[in-house]
Design a protein around this motif. Structure first.
Motif, PDB file in Angstrom:
ATOM      1  N   ASP A 219      34.534  58.809  46.223  1.00 22.99           N
ATOM      2  CA  ASP A 219      34.910  58.256  47.523  1.00 22.99           C
ATOM      3  C   ASP A 219      36.146  57.375  47.329  1.00 22.99           C
ATOM      4  N   PRO A 220      37.347  57.973  47.355  1.00 20.97           N
ATOM      5  CA  PRO A 220      38.554  57.186  47.078  1.00 20.97           C
ATOM      6  C   PRO A 220      38.762  56.028  48.051  1.00 20.97           C
ATOM      7  N   ASP A 221      38.349  56.182  49.293  1.00 23.59           N
ATOM      8  CA  ASP A 221      38.538  55.103  50.267  1.00 23.59           C
ATOM      9  C   ASP A 221      37.750  53.856  49.879  1.00 23.59           C
ATOM     10  N   ARG A 222      36.643  54.030  49.196  1.00 19.87           N
ATOM     11  CA  ARG A 222      35.829  52.887  48.763  1.00 19.87           C
ATOM     12  C   ARG A 222      36.108  52.512  47.319  1.00 19.87           C
ATOM     13  N   GLN A 223      36.241  53.514  46.443  1.00 20.84           N
ATOM     14  CA  GLN A 223      36.298  53.226  45.008  1.00 20.84           C
ATOM     15  C   GLN A 223      37.663  52.713  44.543  1.00 20.84           C
ATOM     16  N   ILE A 224      38.757  53.243  45.070  1.00 24.45           N
ATOM     17  CA  ILE A 224      40.070  52.775  44.623  1.00 24.45           C
ATOM     18  C   ILE A 224      40.293  51.307  44.979  1.00 24.45           C
ATOM     19  N   PRO A 225      40.027  50.870  46.218  1.00 22.19           N
ATOM     20  CA  PRO A 225      40.175  49.428  46.484  1.00 22.19           C
ATOM     21  C   PRO A 225      39.284  48.566  45.593  1.00 22.19           C
ATOM     22  N   ARG A 226      38.103  49.056  45.256  1.00 24.78           N
ATOM     23  CA  ARG A 226      37.210  48.283  44.385  1.00 24.78           C
ATOM     24  C   ARG A 226      37.800  48.180  42.987  1.00 24.78           C
ATOM     25  N   ALA A 227      38.368  49.272  42.490  1.00 28.07           N
ATOM     26  CA  ALA A 227      39.010  49.241  41.175  1.00 28.07           C
ATOM     27  C   ALA A 227      40.206  48.307  41.169  1.00 28.07           C
ATOM     28  N   VAL A 228      41.016  48.358  42.230  1.00 30.02           N
ATOM     29  CA  VAL A 228      42.198  47.498  42.330  1.00 30.02           C
ATOM     30  C   VAL A 228      41.790  46.027  42.397  1.00 30.02           C
ATOM     31  N   GLU A 229      40.745  45.731  43.137  1.00 31.96           N
ATOM     32  CA  GLU A 229      40.271  44.349  43.226  1.00 31.96           C
ATOM     33  C   GLU A 229      39.885  43.817  41.847  1.00 31.96           C
ATOM     34  N   ALA A 230      39.201  44.637  41.063  1.00 29.65           N
ATOM     35  CA  ALA A 230      38.785  44.198  39.724  1.00 29.65           C
ATOM     36  C   ALA A 230      39.998  43.982  38.822  1.00 29.65           C
ATOM     37  N   ILE A 231      40.989  44.856  38.891  1.00 32.09           N
ATOM     38  CA  ILE A 231      42.210  44.687  38.105  1.00 32.09           C
ATOM     39  C   ILE A 231      42.920  43.406  38.512  1.00 32.09           C
ATOM     40  N   ASN A 232      43.002  43.140  39.805  1.00 33.41           N
ATOM     41  CA  ASN A 232      43.661  41.922  40.277  1.00 33.41           C
ATOM     42  C   ASN A 232      42.964  40.665  39.761  1.00 33.41           C
ATOM     43  N   ARG A 233      41.654  40.716  39.638  1.00 40.12           N
ATOM     44  CA  ARG A 233      40.929  39.564  39.086  1.00 40.12           C
ATOM     45  C   ARG A 233      41.326  39.319  37.639  1.00 40.12           C
ATOM     46  N   ILE A 234      41.545  40.383  36.887  1.00 41.49           N
ATOM     47  CA  ILE A 234      41.969  40.244  35.495  1.00 41.49           C
ATOM     48  C   ILE A 234      43.388  39.682  35.425  1.00 41.49           C
ATOM     49  N   ALA A 235      44.272  40.159  36.296  1.00 44.60           N
ATOM     50  CA  ALA A 235      45.682  39.774  36.257  1.00 44.60           C
ATOM     51  C   ALA A 235      45.942  38.384  36.818  1.00 44.60           C
ATOM     52  N   ASP A 236      45.042  37.871  37.602  1.00 47.38           N
ATOM     53  CA  ASP A 236      45.281  36.635  38.343  1.00 47.38           C
ATOM     54  C   ASP A 236      45.658  35.477  37.414  1.00 47.38           C
ATOM     55  N   GLY A 237      46.842  34.937  37.630  1.00 46.74           N
ATOM     56  CA  GLY A 237      47.268  33.738  36.919  1.00 46.74           C
ATOM     57  C   GLY A 237      47.736  33.944  35.494  1.00 46.74           C
ATOM     58  N   LEU A 238      47.815  35.181  35.014  1.00 42.38           N
ATOM     59  CA  LEU A 238      48.223  35.403  33.620  1.00 42.38           C
ATOM     60  C   LEU A 238      49.719  35.136  33.453  1.00 42.38           C
ATOM     61  N   ALA A 239      50.077  34.377  32.436  1.00 37.13           N
ATOM     62  CA  ALA A 239      51.480  34.124  32.105  1.00 37.13           C
ATOM     63  C   ALA A 239      51.958  35.210  31.150  1.00 37.13           C
ATOM     64  N   ALA A 240      51.982  36.429  31.643  1.00 35.62           N
ATOM     65  CA  ALA A 240      52.369  37.591  30.845  1.00 35.62           C
ATOM     66  C   ALA A 240      52.730  38.701  31.807  1.00 35.62           C
ATOM     67  N   GLU A 241      53.480  39.680  31.310  1.00 33.16           N
ATOM     68  CA  GLU A 241      53.646  40.895  32.103  1.00 33.16           C
ATOM     69  C   GLU A 241      52.318  41.637  32.074  1.00 33.16           C
ATOM     70  N   VAL A 242      51.901  42.138  33.214  1.00 38.42           N
ATOM     71  CA  VAL A 242      50.640  42.878  33.312  1.00 38.42           C
ATOM     72  C   VAL A 242      50.956  44.309  33.738  1.00 38.42           C
ATOM     73  N   GLN A 243      50.407  45.249  33.007  1.00 37.10           N
ATOM     74  CA  GLN A 243      50.641  46.661  33.275  1.00 37.10           C
ATOM     75  C   GLN A 243      49.311  47.378  33.493  1.00 37.10           C
ATOM     76  N   LEU A 244      49.361  48.417  34.308  1.00 40.66           N
ATOM     77  CA  LEU A 244      48.227  49.324  34.499  1.00 40.66           C
ATOM     78  C   LEU A 244      48.624  50.678  33.942  1.00 40.66           C
ATOM     79  N   HIS A 245      47.779  51.236  33.097  1.00 44.07           N
ATOM     80  CA  HIS A 245      48.041  52.558  32.534  1.00 44.07           C
ATOM     81  C   HIS A 245      47.077  53.565  33.130  1.00 44.07           C
ATOM     82  N   CYS A 246      47.634  54.596  33.781  1.00 44.87           N
ATOM     83  CA  CYS A 246      46.828  55.651  34.400  1.00 44.87           C
ATOM     84  C   CYS A 246      47.225  56.991  33.782  1.00 44.87           C
TER      85      CYS A 246
END
Length: 375
Positions: A219-246
């Motif tokens: 269910d991409p309409d539900r699962q992709i936003p959930r995945a993005v939200e989790a990634i954003n939690r990891i990236a939040d406030g990091l003093a580094a370049e953050v990359q996503l590898h797909c």
């Protein structure tokens, strides 16, 4: 105005070192092929000083190839995800499944994870202390881990739903990412080939997969936003370049899924990272026209070197692919990398000589492209 605000926010995630990287900077995705001696040392865990020497070699190999960014080759890991399991607990090898015609038994989460100290920080510190290049360290994404290792028959007592598991994973991986930055890592990469599953039209249409774990409801309409939200939690406030590898996953020189990135990229507008690393060199992966769908606030790591086929790409192969991207987005948004890691699992068939030859060709092409676009 909105795009400028997004760009300003993105820049705050970078460091002085990553901001100084050149046009078309070259970076590995993560893993290098592991010689047998490295696999033996990792399995035995008996001689840490010998493994340290091997990892210094992996770093020097990348430096000698001319790479602007280096990793430790992931040589302390036997697998890019499973090193985590032994350290946080809660996982057992209990689920049988079929993958590319092979019968396997994989881990599933059966108990609550217990994270009490960083898993990867010491390994990352060693990398930082043994190079003067910009450093990168990769972490698996919560959505990827939940997709592969949560199963209703085994996991519900610990985490009633995959979403519950993702929430806890996001907490754990955010702490891991902060620990990486604390020891001096410049680039934190979040690996999420599970997001690329949504690019496979056959899989999304319910027509099956050679990986039994992927024969499920999507269910991409539900699962992709959930995945993005989790990634954003990891990236939040990091003093580094953050990359996503797909990537499309690598196993014995094959992919698990196929399809360009057009179904995925338009859904990454809320993704709060700097760069998305994508595959373009191997058949059945990205197409340069996909970059028209890349949100304006994101840069790209162009996969211009195929890690699946043994053949070494020519300079013209790499330059032509990169130049096609320049026709769509600014060169200032383009980094160059292999499609994927050379050996996400310790036993993958590429050799270290093959990887070195490909990285050397990559950096030579990057130098040519900088000369062309220096103005």
């Amino acid at each position: 105005m909105m795009i400028q605000e997004q760009q300003d926010e993105k820049q705050t995630m970078q460091t002085a070192r990553t901001s100084a990287l050149p046009l078309f900077f070259t970076q590995p995705i993560g893993s290098l092929p592991r010689p047998q001696v490295v696999r033996d040392l990792v399995e035995s865990r008996a001689d840490s000083s010998a493994l340290d020497d091997m990892i210094r070699f992996a770093i020097r190999l990348q430096e000698q190839a001319g790479m602007d960014v280096v990793t430790d080759g992931e040589w302390r890991r036997s697998h890019y995800i499973q090193e985590l399991f032994a350290r946080v607990g809660g996982f057992e090898r209990a689920r049988r499944y079929e993958h590319q015609g092979e019968q396997k038994t994989t881990f599933v989460v059966v108990g609550r994870m217990n994270w009490d100290k960083p898993v990867y920080a010491d390994d990352a510190r060693f990398l930082v202390e043994n190079t003067d290049r910009v450093t990168k360290y990769a972490l698996p994404s919560p959505f990827l881990i939940a997709t592969r290792y949560w199963h209703a028959d085994h996991s519900r007592d610990a985490y009633p739903t995959p979403e519950d598991f993702i929430d806890h994973l996001a907490e754990v991986m955010a702490a891991e990412a902060r620990a990486l930055v604390d020891v001096g890592i410049d680039i934190v990469q979040i690996d999420d080939p599970a997001l690329t599953y949504f690019c496979d039209r056959e899989l999304m249409a319910g027509r099956g997969s050679h990986d039994e774990r992927l024969r499920r409801e999507w269910d991409p309409d539900r699962q992709i936003p959930r995945a993005v939200e989790a990634i954003n939690r990891i990236a939040d406030g990091l003093a580094a370049e953050v990359q996503l590898h797909c990537c499309h996953s690598v196993y014995k020189r094959q992919s698990d899924v196929r399809g360009n990135y057009k179904p995925l990229l338009p859904r990454l507008g809320d993704l709060k990272v700097d760069r998305v690393n994508l595959e373009f060199a191997y058949t059945g992966t990205g197409e340069v026209s996909d970059l028209k769908e890349l949100p304006d606030h994101l840069s790209v790591g162009m996969g211009v070197v195929d890690v699946r086929r043994e053949a070494i790409p020519t300079m013209d192969d790499i330059v032509t692919l990169a130049e096609a991207a320049v026709a769509t987005i600014s060169p200032s948004r383009i980094a160059l990398n292999p499609d994927c890691g050379f050996a996400p699992d310790a036993g993958e068939p590429p050799t270290i000589d093959e990887a070195y030859a490909k990285l050397t060709r990559l950096t030579a092409a990057a130098r040519l492209l900088r000369e062309r676009h220096a103005s």
